[in-house]
Design an enzyme around this catalytic site. Structure first.
Site, PDB file in Angstrom:
ATOM      1  N   SER A 143       0.854  -1.180   0.000  1.00  0.00           N
ATOM      2  CA  SER A 143       0.000   0.000   0.000  1.00  0.00           C
ATOM      3  C   SER A 143       0.891   1.231   0.000  1.00  0.00           C
ATOM      4  O   SER A 143       2.086   1.148   0.324  1.00  0.00           O
ATOM      5  CB  SER A 143      -0.877  -0.005   1.261  1.00  0.00           C
ATOM      6  OG  SER A 143      -1.461   1.257   1.491  1.00  0.00           O
ATOM      7  N   TYR A 156      -1.967  -0.320  10.397  1.00  0.00           N
ATOM      8  CA  TYR A 156      -1.979  -0.771   9.002  1.00  0.00           C
ATOM      9  C   TYR A 156      -0.661  -0.417   8.318  1.00  0.00           C
ATOM     10  O   TYR A 156      -0.055  -1.251   7.637  1.00  0.00           O
ATOM     11  CB  TYR A 156      -3.147  -0.102   8.291  1.00  0.00           C
ATOM     12  CG  TYR A 156      -3.346  -0.522   6.852  1.00  0.00           C
ATOM     13  CD1 TYR A 156      -3.896  -1.753   6.543  1.00  0.00           C
ATOM     14  CD2 TYR A 156      -3.002   0.331   5.805  1.00  0.00           C
ATOM     15  CE1 TYR A 156      -4.103  -2.135   5.225  1.00  0.00           C
ATOM     16  CE2 TYR A 156      -3.205  -0.041   4.486  1.00  0.00           C
ATOM     17  CZ  TYR A 156      -3.757  -1.271   4.202  1.00  0.00           C
ATOM     18  OH  TYR A 156      -3.953  -1.638   2.889  1.00  0.00           O
TER      19      TYR A 156
END
Length: 289
Positions: A143, A156
């Protein structure tokens, strides 16, 4: 490069029940791949299988990536289906959206288990088998949060940063082996990741982030991933104008540090640092070999 490089190849996709994983399954099935699909939601996996071009070439293999101790056996089962695996798309993951001060440690551990340690355990289980065949390819979904920290995505982001450290190191160790690693860095992709996210206390976040709702489609993302993997890329950025933020951080770290605290995409666009694309359905890709 062959027009259908995945035809007849055995491909295992984790996190295959929705979003990018499901889009990868449909795209790779259309190329004649022999698919293994894993996720917790068996019902959704069966729907994905039914929508594939060649459902008879698809095997559903339920797996909960949070159950770390069960994963070596799952990996062995996956390998035994065709006595090989050519490509492993390590795509499973979930997010916690909250400030770090409000996020319980146990929830941070769960994010690390699902997003990072599951990939580590599956890779460790499959690596000796791939080395014996001198063939294999790990495709790891990271990501933009793996490139820099984002407010309210601390857990995350930590899990995605860990993927880069682990798989970059592994790639260096495998320099003389016929095993490849591609790190995929999607920008904003219109999936339910924020809808399915948790708050720091474990309750449901339950809403679609506006920025995500304007992202590229999972199908466009899957197309970019497949192209990068077929071309043997080490790392690929896929998305709209937001992926240029990686270069902004690299070239203008002070400016980036200020902007990231103030809704980075909006600020960057307002200052003209990033250009809006005419269509976010365009598969804008930056690649690093």
């Amino acid at each position: 490069m062959p027009s259908q490089p995945f035809k007849g190849k055995v491909v295992w996709i984790t996190g295959a029940s929705s979003g990018i994983g499901a889009a990868l399954a449909l795209a790779l099935s259309s190329q004649g791949a022999l698919l293994l699909l894993s996720a917790r939601n068996v019902e959704n996996l069966e729907k994905v299988k039914a929508n594939c071009t060649n459902p008879d070439l698809v095997t559903v293999l339920p797996a909960d990536m949070a159950e770390i101790d069960s994963l070596p056996e799952i990996a062995a089962q996956a390998w035994s289906v065709h006595d090989k695996i050519d490509y492993v798309f390590l795509n499973a993951g979930f997010a916690v959206r909250d400030r770090i001060i409000n996020t319980e440690v146990e929830l941070i551990k769960k994010v690390m288990d699902v997003n990072f340690f599951s990939a580590v355990v599956l890779t460790k289980a499959l690596l000796p088998l791939m080395k014996a065949r001198a063939s294999g390819h790990f495709v790891v979904t990271s990501s933009l949060s793996g490139k820099y920290g984002i407010p309210q995505l601390g857990a995350y982001s930590a899990s995605k940063h860990a993927l880069h450290g682990f798989f970059d190191s592994l790639r260096a160790e495998l320099e003389t082996d016929e095993i490849k690693i591609t790190l995929v860095i999607p920008g904003l992709v219109k999936t339910d990741i924020s809808v399915k996210a948790l708050k720091g206390d474990g309750s449901a976040y339950g809403k679609m982030q506006e920025s995500i709702s304007r992202g590229i489609s999972p199908e466009a993302c899957a197309k970019g991933i497949i192209q990068a993997v077929a071309n043997g890329k080490n790392e690929v950025l896929i998305g709209g104008s937001e992926i240029a933020s990686v270069w902004v951080k690299r070239l203008f770290p002070g400016l980036f540090s200020y902007l990231i605290r103030k809704h980075p995409l909006q600020k960057l666009r307002k200052l003209g640092v990033l250009k809006k694309r005419s269509s976010q359905e365009t598969n804008d890709t930056f690649e690093r070999t």
